[in-house]
Design an enzyme around this catalytic site. Sequence first.
Site, PDB file in Angstrom:
ATOM      1  N   GLU A 269       0.800  -0.906   0.247  1.00 44.13           N
ATOM      2  CA  GLU A 269      -0.229  -0.041   0.057  1.00 44.13           C
ATOM      3  C   GLU A 269       0.807   1.260  -0.023  1.00 44.13           C
ATOM      4  O   GLU A 269       1.821   1.362   0.654  1.00 44.13           O
ATOM      5  CB  GLU A 269      -0.986   0.071   1.241  1.00 44.13           C
ATOM      6  CG  GLU A 269      -1.991  -0.838   1.344  1.00 44.13           C
ATOM      7  CD  GLU A 269      -2.967  -0.936   2.700  1.00 44.13           C
ATOM      8  OE1 GLU A 269      -2.909   0.268   3.093  1.00 44.13           O
ATOM      9  OE2 GLU A 269      -3.494  -1.753   3.093  1.00 44.13           O
ATOM     10  N   GLU A 322     -13.621   5.685  -1.351  1.00 41.78           N
ATOM     11  CA  GLU A 322     -14.788   4.769  -0.530  1.00 41.78           C
ATOM     12  C   GLU A 322     -15.586   5.723   0.463  1.00 41.78           C
ATOM     13  O   GLU A 322     -15.007   5.962   1.445  1.00 41.78           O
ATOM     14  CB  GLU A 322     -13.974   3.789   0.074  1.00 41.78           C
ATOM     15  CG  GLU A 322     -12.993   2.836  -1.009  1.00 41.78           C
ATOM     16  CD  GLU A 322     -12.338   1.944  -0.282  1.00 41.78           C
ATOM     17  OE1 GLU A 322     -12.774   0.972   0.461  1.00 41.78           O
ATOM     18  OE2 GLU A 322     -11.002   2.087  -0.449  1.00 41.78           O
ATOM     19  N   LYS A 325     -16.001   4.908   4.543  1.00 39.97           N
ATOM     20  CA  LYS A 325     -14.876   4.727   5.341  1.00 39.97           C
ATOM     21  C   LYS A 325     -14.886   5.897   6.501  1.00 39.97           C
ATOM     22  O   LYS A 325     -15.002   7.185   6.243  1.00 39.97           O
ATOM     23  CB  LYS A 325     -13.371   4.849   4.515  1.00 39.97           C
ATOM     24  CG  LYS A 325     -13.223   3.769   3.560  1.00 39.97           C
ATOM     25  CD  LYS A 325     -11.907   3.613   3.192  1.00 39.97           C
ATOM     26  CE  LYS A 325     -10.759   3.142   4.398  1.00 39.97           C
ATOM     27  NZ  LYS A 325      -9.455   2.874   3.594  1.00 39.97           N
ATOM     28  N   GLU A 331      -9.619   9.899   4.478  1.00 42.99           N
ATOM     29  CA  GLU A 331      -9.917   8.560   4.494  1.00 42.99           C
ATOM     30  C   GLU A 331     -10.791   7.959   3.288  1.00 42.99           C
ATOM     31  O   GLU A 331     -10.720   6.919   2.718  1.00 42.99           O
ATOM     32  CB  GLU A 331     -10.582   8.066   5.663  1.00 42.99           C
ATOM     33  CG  GLU A 331      -9.636   7.860   6.935  1.00 42.99           C
ATOM     34  CD  GLU A 331      -8.289   6.882   6.756  1.00 42.99           C
ATOM     35  OE1 GLU A 331      -8.742   5.784   6.150  1.00 42.99           O
ATOM     36  OE2 GLU A 331      -7.345   7.106   7.085  1.00 42.99           O
TER      37      GLU A 331
END
Length: 350
Positions: A269, A322, A325, A331
């Site tokens: 990541e 997203e 989250k 985030e």
Amino acid sequence: MMNSKCFIWLMLWQLLLLCLLLHCAEGKIGVNYGRVADNLPKPMEVSRLLQTLSIENVKIFDANRQVLHAFAYTGISVTICVPNEEIISLAVSAQAACTWIYNNVKQFVPATKITYIMVGNEILGGDPTIWSALVPAMWQLYTGLRYYNLENKIKISTPHSLAVLATSFPPSAGTFQPNIATSVMAPLLRFLKLTQSDFMLNAYPYLAYLGDGGKHIALEFALIEPNATKVVDPNTGLEYSCLLDLMIDATIYAMKALNYDDIPLIITETGWPSQGDPSEIGASIPNAAIYNNNLVKHVTTLGTPLRPGAEFDTYIFALFNEDLKPGPASERNWGLFYPNLTQVYAISLN
């Protein structure tokens, strides 16, 4: 004496071999396909998107059947994940581990090219009651792979955040946290060595830059910018042109301190958010575009100061923004794409 024609052919052959070697040494770019959202496209649409982008590697955070079916016959290498909450039960039961392999791997290969199983995600930065079960669970799952003759096709590992390091600067002083170094990391590294697997690192220069508040870490150094002022390791004299290389080498030095300095490393990541709260300095579309475009060029060249010529496959976080989250605005804004499949910013992934 060699005639001129033979000499020219020999030089051309050597050049071809060099090009092949350089090509083989290039790290591949992959993406993290997170799905903590209620507005994402169907997995089959995502599969077609990645094929269009010529992405060869994708990582998911579970072993979702619909997703695995969507990547069947695409040739894309898929990394799947054992949920953190299942690790203890797998550690104590060979039958449970074998069943997990059958349900989540055996039923999908070879149509779906599963190449890695992650046992949890950043376990050693979370619940300490799971730590002692991590390596036993990895061995049990490896035994399950062997039962189905898949151990030479699929590797088992687990991703770590930089929190596993007690010291990361200078890189040559890199060591693991004393409460996990000998009890967990040493047996884990032994497992990776014996099974010919890879150390998985989640490395986020953005988080280091944010935590520093811009006091000591220059933005250009975090963004892998070519004009960044280099940082020199006073113990080795090695020069670092970006924070990502520094993080990687500090981790390698930590492995070296436990006498495991030859295990391959994958960046599972890394990325940069395109939006954040007012307090989240540096989170912006221009910076995200700069970081990830520079990242692609950087990891598809050759190595770090400590490992020149090494290959580091790298997974960008993340494929989509997203919306479910929790936490600060950043985030929900790490994606390369909006859920409607339009790019957040221009990027070339190969």
